[in-house]
Write an enzyme that holds these catalytic residues in place. Structure first.
Site, PDB file in Angstrom:
ATOM      1  N   ALA A 206      58.773 -21.133 -23.335  1.00  0.00           N
ATOM      2  CA  ALA A 206      57.581 -20.547 -23.969  1.00  0.00           C
ATOM      3  C   ALA A 206      56.323 -21.268 -23.494  1.00  0.00           C
ATOM      4  O   ALA A 206      55.291 -20.644 -23.235  1.00  0.00           O
ATOM      5  CB  ALA A 206      57.696 -20.621 -25.489  1.00  0.00           C
TER       6      ALA A 206
ATOM      7  N   HIS B 242      54.591 -26.952 -20.582  1.00  0.00           N
ATOM      8  CA  HIS B 242      53.224 -27.128 -20.057  1.00  0.00           C
ATOM      9  C   HIS B 242      53.276 -28.062 -18.854  1.00  0.00           C
ATOM     10  O   HIS B 242      52.671 -27.811 -17.817  1.00  0.00           O
ATOM     11  CB  HIS B 242      52.297 -27.789 -21.089  1.00  0.00           C
TER      12      HIS B 242
ATOM     13  N   ARG C 174      51.402 -13.180 -26.888  1.00  0.00           N
ATOM     14  CA  ARG C 174      50.289 -14.127 -26.945  1.00  0.00           C
ATOM     15  C   ARG C 174      49.048 -13.390 -26.465  1.00  0.00           C
ATOM     16  O   ARG C 174      49.103 -12.687 -25.468  1.00  0.00           O
ATOM     17  CB  ARG C 174      50.590 -15.333 -26.051  1.00  0.00           C
TER      18      ARG C 174
ATOM     19  N   CYS D 278      59.937 -23.273 -27.431  1.00  0.00           N
ATOM     20  CA  CYS D 278      60.746 -23.967 -26.422  1.00  0.00           C
ATOM     21  C   CYS D 278      59.951 -24.212 -25.143  1.00  0.00           C
ATOM     22  O   CYS D 278      58.821 -23.777 -24.984  1.00  0.00           O
ATOM     23  CB  CYS D 278      61.983 -23.140 -26.112  1.00  0.00           C
TER      24      CYS D 278
HETATM   25 FE1  CFM Z   1      46.559 -25.489 -26.338  1.00  0.00          FE
HETATM   26 FE2  CFM Z   1      46.991 -24.833 -28.653  1.00  0.00          FE
HETATM   27 FE3  CFM Z   1      48.840 -24.567 -26.718  1.00  0.00          FE
HETATM   28 FE4  CFM Z   1      46.593 -23.033 -26.732  1.00  0.00          FE
HETATM   29 FE5  CFM Z   1      47.959 -21.078 -28.083  1.00  0.00          FE
HETATM   30 FE6  CFM Z   1      48.304 -22.897 -30.023  1.00  0.00          FE
HETATM   31 FE7  CFM Z   1      50.176 -22.656 -28.119  1.00  0.00          FE
HETATM   32 MO1  CFM Z   1      49.793 -20.824 -29.880  1.00  0.00          MO
HETATM   33  S1  CFM Z   1      45.252 -24.334 -27.635  1.00  0.00           S
HETATM   34  S2  CFM Z   1      47.626 -24.006 -25.144  1.00  0.00           S
HETATM   35  S3  CFM Z   1      46.278 -20.900 -26.693  1.00  0.00           S
HETATM   36  S4  CFM Z   1      48.079 -26.299 -27.656  1.00  0.00           S
HETATM   37  S5  CFM Z   1      47.580 -20.922 -30.106  1.00  0.00           S
HETATM   38  S6  CFM Z   1      47.064 -24.634 -30.791  1.00  0.00           S
HETATM   39  S7  CFM Z   1      50.393 -23.012 -30.123  1.00  0.00           S
HETATM   40  S8  CFM Z   1      49.940 -20.664 -27.608  1.00  0.00           S
HETATM   41  S9  CFM Z   1      50.959 -24.003 -26.598  1.00  0.00           S
HETATM   42  C1  HCA Z   2      54.311 -19.991 -28.447  1.00  0.00           C
HETATM   43  C2  HCA Z   2      53.182 -18.984 -28.470  1.00  0.00           C
HETATM   44  C3  HCA Z   2      52.383 -19.009 -29.750  1.00  0.00           C
HETATM   45  C4  HCA Z   2      53.170 -18.462 -30.917  1.00  0.00           C
HETATM   46  C5  HCA Z   2      52.305 -18.097 -32.067  1.00  0.00           C
HETATM   47  C6  HCA Z   2      52.860 -18.020 -33.443  1.00  0.00           C
HETATM   48  C7  HCA Z   2      51.116 -18.140 -29.526  1.00  0.00           C
HETATM   49  O1  HCA Z   2      54.210 -21.076 -29.019  1.00  0.00           O
HETATM   50  O2  HCA Z   2      55.295 -19.710 -27.796  1.00  0.00           O
HETATM   51  O3  HCA Z   2      53.843 -18.672 -33.782  1.00  0.00           O
HETATM   52  O4  HCA Z   2      52.250 -17.282 -34.205  1.00  0.00           O
HETATM   53  O5  HCA Z   2      50.035 -18.615 -29.735  1.00  0.00           O
HETATM   54  O6  HCA Z   2      51.270 -16.967 -29.155  1.00  0.00           O
HETATM   55  O7  HCA Z   2      51.969 -20.308 -30.027  1.00  0.00           O
END
Ligand code: CFM
Ligand code: HCA
Length: 527
Positions: free
Chosen positions: A50, A179, A81, A47
């Site tokens: 998150a 974001h 995370r 969401c």
């Molecule tokens: Fe960029 Fe990602 Fe993301 Fe990320 Fe992550 Fe991810 Fe994420 Mo999980 S590089 S910031 S550090 S888009 S692993 S592929 S999904 S938290 S929002």
């Molecule tokens: C998020 C965080 C997450 C979840 C990872 C997962 C992460 O999207 O809220 O589903 O294993 O990297 O911690 O992407």
């Protein structure tokens, strides 16, 4: 693809078909992305809260983040995370804590602002933070608590920085909205406030690097070895002071485009610092990135040092990489993660001779698939219009340029600056790109394509693993890492090789394969 889609009813078929592309590099490969998931479908998306609190703000070690809402949201984002951070003298570190107003029914009915103020008072009494951030969860937006007014009150009352983020979980269609909201507030209230002295002209920001499993540390080590000064990292292992000084750099390096592109662009407009898409995942990717950065700074000594460091780092890993490649060559992979790694990791897999046959993002936008050239053609919808888009003007005092306008324009034309080409250009014909892959499709694709390894997250890894397909988490790295740059590549190669050569799950016979697990009748007939 048709075999998977055919099992849907006609409306779902039509919708999901637009999210799936068989790559053909002679065609446009247009894909539907950043739109609502069909209600009822088990998506992997998270969401808005998150994306804001967990992803972008979470790693700032001295920001005291209060989750305003019922306790579940705060609990979910507590240490899940893997953004690592080191203790730094004189800088608070709250990363291991979880702070929440723990709203109850009465607060929802009568309003939660009083409780939020009380939480801030308590935080000041116990921890004396210099920065408090307030993050909203769904009910806060529904009942209309004015968290921004509370933030102003806290700033006056305690002479601290207090920033509110209206990142209610329901906003937008995924983490991506969060974001954007986090980016906006950091540009408004943080970046540009610092007055740290910068020591070298080779000063860079690393944007979209959250130090998962220590990736950011490895990248920083490498850049420093060459002679760069890392002014700020957004936001892995960062302090507020680092972020406040981002306007002092001469170039912003963008690792994860999806989560931070707004800051990259706004910094350029306001402070004159262009951005470059980089990729520190994969040996070849890292080499190309380092050479591109040196090209921008255009300094003979820096270029020579870049070449020398590349040669030395390669020397250390070449033997190991050759060994692991001999073990992995010819294997196939499927990757399904958030909004950038499904692209980046294809480079590292390529280094090891592993072919990616299916890749997709949870919440990437069309530009992460097809490249920024599609941005003018993306029609905003009600969900994306809901997220504020801010504009900034050049700062009369802090705007500065490193290269001449002519040089900058040339590098932009060469697509070295301010450009991201997306994932599809690096995928082979006949492979599949699927957006917002759901549980059902995951199982079906795994059965049909039989990849040797499926890279995903905690929610989907066990479905794959118990079905006999090796699975590794590309979010948390299954608690390993770092995987970035040269040394990280070896860590990754070792972990994957261990997995492939320990095929434990494929020996497990699931109970429903040998015996029926339900007995009974449906509508009088035999089940
Ligand atoms: Fe960029 Fe990602 Fe993301 Fe990320 Fe992550 Fe991810 Fe994420 Mo999980 S590089 S910031 S550090 S888009 S692993 S592929 S999904 S938290 S929002
Ligand atoms: C998020 C965080 C997450 C979840 C990872 C997962 C992460 O999207 O809220 O589903 O294993 O990297 O911690 O992407």
């Amino acid at each position: 693809m048709e075999k998977v889609l055919d099992q849907y009813n006609s409306r779902v078929y039509k919708n999901r078909k637009e999210h799936m592309v068989t790559v053909n590099r002679n065609e446009k490969n247009e894909i539907a992305a950043n739109v609502r998931t069909i209600p009822g479908i088990i998506t992997q998306r998270g969401c808005c809260y998150a994306g804001c609190k967990g992803v972008v703000l979470g790693p700032i070690k001295d920001a005291f983040i209060i989750t305003h809402g019922p306790i579940g949201c705060a609990f979910y984002s507590w240490g899940t995370r893997r953004h690592k951070a080191k203790k730094e003298d004189g800088v608070d570190n709250y990363l291991h804590y979880c702070f929440s107003t723990d709203m109850q029914e009465a607060d929802i009915v009568f309003g939660g602002e009083k409780k939020l103020k009380k939480a801030i008072e308590e935080a000041m009494d116990l921890f004396h933070p210099s920065t408090i951030m307030i993050c909203s969860t769904c009910p806060v937006g529904l009942i209309g608590d004015d968290i921004h007014a509370v933030a102003k009150w806290a700033e006056q009352e305690y002479k601290i920085k207090c920033i509110a983020f209206s990142c209610e979980g329901y906003k937008g269609v995924s983490q991506s909205a969060g974001h954007h909201i986090a980016n906006n507030q950091l540009v408004r209230y943080v970046i540009g406030e610092g007055d740290r002295e910068i020591k070298t002209k080779f000063a860079v920001n690393i944007l979209g690097e959250y130090n998962i499993g220590g990736d950011g540390w490895e990248t920083e080590r490498l850049l420093k070895r060459i002679g760069y000064e890392v002014v700020s990292t957004f936001t892995g292992d960062s302090s507020m002071d680092d972020l406040k000084n981002a306007h002092k750099a001469n170039l912003s390096l963008v690792q994860c485009h999806r989560s931070i592109n707004y800051i990259a662009e706004l910094i350029e407009t306001k402070y004159g610092i262009p951005w470059m898409k980089v990729n520190f995942i994969g040996v070849e990717g890292t080499i190309e990135t380092l050479k591109n950065i040196a090209r921008y700074f255009n300094d003979p000594e820096l270029m020579a040092r870049t070449e020398a460091v590349i040669a030395d780092e390669l020397d250390l890993i070449e033997e190991d990489m050759a060994y692991y490649k001999s073990k992995l060559k010819g294997k196939t992979a499927a990757i399904y993660v958030g909004g950038s790694r499904a692209h980046h990791y294809q480079f590292l897999l390529d280094d090891l001779g592993v072919h990616t046959i299916l890749a997709g993002y949870e919440f990437g936008h069309r530009e992460e698939y097809e490249g920024r050239e599609v941005i003018p053609f993306v029609k905003p919808d009600a969900d994306s219009k809901n997220i504020e888009s801010i504009t900034v003007q050049p700062d009369p005092e802090k705007y500065h340029v490193y290269l001449s306008e002519e040089d900058i324009n040339r590098l932009k034309e060469e697509k070295l600056l301010d450009y991201y080409g997306g994932m599809v250009k690096d995928m082979n014909d006949g492979t599949y790109m699927v957006d917002d892959l759901n549980h059902f499709e995951t199982e079906e694709f795994l059965k049909l394509l039989k990849p040797d390894i499926f890279f995903s997250g905690i929610k989907d890894k066990f479905v794959a693993q118990k079905g006999g397909t090796l699975s590794r988490q590309l979010h948390s790295y299954d608690y390993s890492g770092p995987y970035s740059c040269f040394r990280g590549a070896v860590n990754f190669a070792r972990d994957i090789t261990m997995g492939i050569y320990t095929p434990a799950w494929s020996y497990v016979k699931t109970p429903w394969k040998s015996a029926p697990i339900l007995e009974g009748t449906i509508g009088g007939g035999k089940a």
